[in-house]
Write an enzyme that holds these catalytic residues in place. Structure first.
Site, PDB file in Angstrom:
ATOM      1  N   HIS A  13      26.224  66.919  50.435  1.00 26.42           N
ATOM      2  CA  HIS A  13      26.040  65.504  50.800  1.00 26.42           C
ATOM      3  C   HIS A  13      24.837  65.279  51.710  1.00 26.42           C
ATOM      4  O   HIS A  13      24.473  64.123  51.971  1.00 26.42           O
ATOM      5  CB  HIS A  13      27.293  64.950  51.485  1.00 26.42           C
ATOM      6  CG  HIS A  13      28.483  64.840  50.583  1.00 26.42           C
ATOM      7  ND1 HIS A  13      28.450  64.156  49.395  1.00 26.42           N
ATOM      8  CD2 HIS A  13      29.752  65.345  50.693  1.00 26.42           C
ATOM      9  CE1 HIS A  13      29.642  64.228  48.803  1.00 26.42           C
ATOM     10  NE2 HIS A  13      30.446  64.958  49.569  1.00 26.42           N
ATOM     11  N   ASP A  19      31.955  70.165  42.528  1.00 24.77           N
ATOM     12  CA  ASP A  19      32.746  69.541  43.595  1.00 24.77           C
ATOM     13  C   ASP A  19      33.187  68.158  43.092  1.00 24.77           C
ATOM     14  O   ASP A  19      32.473  67.512  42.324  1.00 24.77           O
ATOM     15  CB  ASP A  19      31.875  69.396  44.849  1.00 24.77           C
ATOM     16  CG  ASP A  19      32.655  68.937  46.065  1.00 24.77           C
ATOM     17  OD1 ASP A  19      32.963  69.780  46.931  1.00 24.77           O
ATOM     18  OD2 ASP A  19      32.959  67.724  46.156  1.00 24.77           O
TER      19      ASP A  19
END
Ligand SMILES: [Zn+2]
Length: 308
Positions: A125, A162
């Site tokens: 992220h 993910d």
């Protein structure tokens, strides 16, 4: 197949607030699963601290400086609503990217065919200039660029399964056609990016899944979007952003994969690594927040990589 496994006790000292899902117990659960006798032959290596200059492969100096000054002398500080740092977080983050870069060195210099890195904090992220979503620096992006700069890799593929979209990796490689970024993830879900039409320089491939989707939808998306793109791209290295929060036990999402799906996906990527890049495969832990689901999934992933 020679598989190396990197971890380091410093990863347990990156502390997050009470009740935070991204917690040191995640790595303890993985270590416990790897005590099983089938992992006796695993080559365990202590992760080295990375060179801070390699952060600049993916982030500007201003981002590095901002994280550095945010580290508290005691207690826990926040750098984002979800993202915390504690006194040892700088060293943990440097050792996380240090292990990712060392894994790349290993596969290019013949010390291993493939490598798994059990580190925290995770990375996918972290955008060029922003820490978010439990991530400080983008370990997968730094490792991909390290392969290009140090080992002359022309094309690197980052495959991200993910359950959350790797907005950071997408941001870093948005204009860079030398890196293929493919992601399967739940949508809608944090961080909100990852629609099919987000393609960057043509080498961003998003395969969003719907809440409630399971094995069949995941495998279909992986086969038709991810593997097809990988076959067309023919990379010199495959990096996996290996989050295990699409497991059905995970509390942060509603995708219902089992460890068998991670076994299958690992096998498919190993087959491509054999075909395109002399087996070079580097897998980096991202998310996975149910301790039992995480431990069994990582164990299955590692067993598949050991078996070849
Ligand atoms: Zn995640």
């Amino acid at each position: 197949m020679t598989l190396r496994f990197y971890t380091h006790p410093i990863y347990l000292e990156h502390l997050t607030p009470e009740g935070h899902p991204e917690r040191p117990d995640r790595l303890r659960a993985i270590e416990k699963a790897l005590e099983h006798e089938v992992f006796a032959g695993l080559e365990r290596v202590e992760a080295p601290e990375g060179d801070p200059d390699t952060i600049l492969y993916a982030h500007p100096q201003s981002h590095l400086d901002r994280i550095h000054v945010a580290i508290p002398e005691e207690g826990i500080a926040r750098v984002d609503a979800d993202t915390a740092v504690s006194p040892k977080s700088w060293q943990a983050a440097l050792t996380a990217l240090g292990a990712a870069n060392a894994a790349v060195d290993d596969v290019f210099e013949g010390r291993a065919d493939n490598v798994f890195v059990a580190a925290r904090p995770p990375g996918h992220h972290a955008e060029k200039d922003r820490a978010m979503g439990f991530c400080l620096f983008n370990n997968a992006a730094i490792a991909a660029r390290h392969a290009q700069r140090k080992h002359g890799a022309e094309r690197v593929a980052v495959i991200d399964w993910d359950v959350h979209h790797g907005n950071g990796t997408q941001d870093i490689f948005w204009d860079d056609a030398s890196v293929l970024y493919c992601s399967t993830h739940q949508m809608p879900l944090y961080p909100g990016t990852g629609a099919k039409h987000e393609t960057g320089a043509g080498t961003i491939v998003n395969a969003p899944l719907s809440p409630g989707d399971g094995s069949a939808a995941f495998r279909e998306a992986f086969r038709t979007r991810v593997l097809k793109s990988l076959d067309d791209f023919a990379p010199d290295l495959i990096v996996i952003s290996a989050g295990f929060d699409a497991h059905h036990r995970d509390p942060l999402a509603e995708i219902n994969l089992t460890e068998d799906d991670f076994d299958w996906a690992t096998g498919e990527l190993m087959e491509r690594a054999g075909r395109f890049c002399d087996d070079r495969l580097v897998s980096l832990l991202e998310g996975g927040y149910d301790l039992q689901g995480l431990a069994v999934s990582v164990a299955t992933h590692i067993r598949r990589m050991m078996k070849g």
